[in-house]
Design an enzyme around this catalytic site. Sequence first.
Site, mmCIF file in Angstrom:
data_model
loop_
_atom_site.group_PDB
_atom_site.id
_atom_site.type_symbol
_atom_site.label_atom_id
_atom_site.label_comp_id
_atom_site.label_asym_id
_atom_site.label_seq_id
_atom_site.Cartn_x
_atom_site.Cartn_y
_atom_site.Cartn_z
ATOM 1 N N ASP A 88 -7.512 -3.137 -6.361
ATOM 2 C CA ASP A 88 -6.718 -3.030 -5.130
ATOM 3 C C ASP A 88 -6.858 -1.616 -4.553
ATOM 4 O O ASP A 88 -7.016 -0.643 -5.320
ATOM 5 C CB ASP A 88 -5.253 -3.315 -5.539
ATOM 6 C CG ASP A 88 -4.342 -3.660 -4.390
ATOM 7 O OD1 ASP A 88 -4.834 -3.967 -3.300
ATOM 8 O OD2 ASP A 88 -3.106 -3.649 -4.609
ATOM 9 N N HIS A 100 4.399 -2.297 2.445
ATOM 10 C CA HIS A 100 4.450 -2.312 0.983
ATOM 11 C C HIS A 100 5.877 -2.025 0.529
ATOM 12 O O HIS A 100 6.570 -1.215 1.143
ATOM 13 C CB HIS A 100 3.544 -1.205 0.407
ATOM 14 C CG HIS A 100 2.088 -1.534 0.499
ATOM 15 N ND1 HIS A 100 1.150 -0.628 0.937
ATOM 16 C CD2 HIS A 100 1.395 -2.658 0.199
ATOM 17 C CE1 HIS A 100 -0.049 -1.178 0.896
ATOM 18 N NE2 HIS A 100 0.073 -2.412 0.459
ATOM 19 N N GLY A 120 1.757 -6.562 1.149
ATOM 20 C CA GLY A 120 3.205 -6.411 1.335
ATOM 21 C C GLY A 120 3.940 -7.732 1.411
ATOM 22 O O GLY A 120 4.833 -7.914 2.235
ATOM 23 N N ASN A 160 -1.066 -10.353 -1.158
ATOM 24 C CA ASN A 160 -0.885 -9.416 -2.264
ATOM 25 C C ASN A 160 0.590 -9.321 -2.632
ATOM 26 O O ASN A 160 1.438 -9.096 -1.761
ATOM 27 C CB ASN A 160 -1.364 -8.017 -1.859
ATOM 28 C CG ASN A 160 -2.866 -7.909 -1.801
ATOM 29 O OD1 ASN A 160 -3.570 -8.906 -1.892
ATOM 30 N ND2 ASN A 160 -3.358 -6.702 -1.652
ATOM 31 N N VAL A 161 0.860 -9.459 -3.915
ATOM 32 C CA VAL A 161 2.256 -9.434 -4.388
ATOM 33 C C VAL A 161 2.368 -8.441 -5.535
ATOM 34 O O VAL A 161 1.681 -8.582 -6.556
ATOM 35 C CB VAL A 161 2.696 -10.825 -4.897
ATOM 36 C CG1 VAL A 161 4.187 -10.814 -5.209
ATOM 37 C CG2 VAL A 161 2.354 -11.927 -3.902
HETATM 38 P P1 13P Z 1 4.319 -5.644 -2.255
HETATM 39 O O1 13P Z 1 4.591 -4.637 -3.346
HETATM 40 O O2 13P Z 1 5.164 -5.396 -1.060
HETATM 41 O O3 13P Z 1 4.389 -7.037 -2.768
HETATM 42 O O4 13P Z 1 2.825 -5.387 -1.761
HETATM 43 C C1 13P Z 1 1.785 -5.504 -2.684
HETATM 44 C C2 13P Z 1 0.488 -5.125 -2.083
HETATM 45 O O5 13P Z 1 0.265 -5.272 -0.901
HETATM 46 C C3 13P Z 1 -0.525 -4.598 -3.001
HETATM 47 O O6 13P Z 1 -1.711 -4.255 -2.351
#
Ligand code: 13P
Length: 283
Positions: free
Chosen positions: A80, A178, A207, A228-229
Amino acid sequence: MLAPTVELLRAAQAGGYALGAFNVYNLEGVKAVVAAAQDADSPVLLQIHPKALDYGGTPLIALCLAAAVNASVPVAVHLDHSTSRDAIQAALGAGVSSIMADGSHLDYNANVAFTAEMTRLAHEQGAAVEAELGKISGTEDGLTVAETAARMTDPAQAADFVAATGIDALAVCIGNVHGPYPGEPRLDFDRLDAIRAVVEVPLVLHGTSGLPDALVQRAVELGVCKFNVNTELRQAYVGALGAAAGDLLDILNRAVHAMQDVVRAKITLFGSARKLPTNPKNV
Ligand code: 13P
């Protein structure tokens, strides 16, 4: 089975659903993500943030790859948000399925140059590339509405960016942040629609933690193929550890189950349950 990210993304795009990419830091996170994906017969991504890579090093990548190889469902391993050529090269050398080349802190031309170079490196290794256009805010940024809009993905630039870099997936900035959302989350779906109209590669939304289900579902309808979590998983893990007492393995298992519940719910929401590609090639 370890699966190429690009195949999973293409299957999601063709099938009108999205993949969950879940940030993992250790064995408990990996177990939670893989178990939830297996329970749901869903493809999934194990995603490693550069800070997690600093913490876990290449053994963390090896853990993810081994879990993927042993899983009964297709699992890809993704680096990531990497701004570092060295980290990207190390992750590619260790065998990740894809990377995010994050040049979003750079001006447009420098972002194109960095992303194109990282894409060349990744493609040489058979790995896929995600990159970001615009700049995702964190909740602490305290931006005005105008400043937030200025950081969103410009649809007019998006097609040029994809063509100039050769990336396989585009992360969009449409009001997503995020970490916890500071107020009611609002996504600019007109902007997403305009980006979708000019970009053929799968779109990615960062996010996801804290986004209401209806917004996630609308984003899937408008072409988002990967969510993405991170934060919601971290909260589940820390919450389970905070309430913990007793035997170590019981505590760790409670933490796994707490994260697994989060992953299971997201997989259902993203629509990837029971969506196993018919020909997931091993890499
Ligand atoms: P969150 O922490 O808001 O779930 O976002 C994760 C993310 O986008 C990682 O790249």
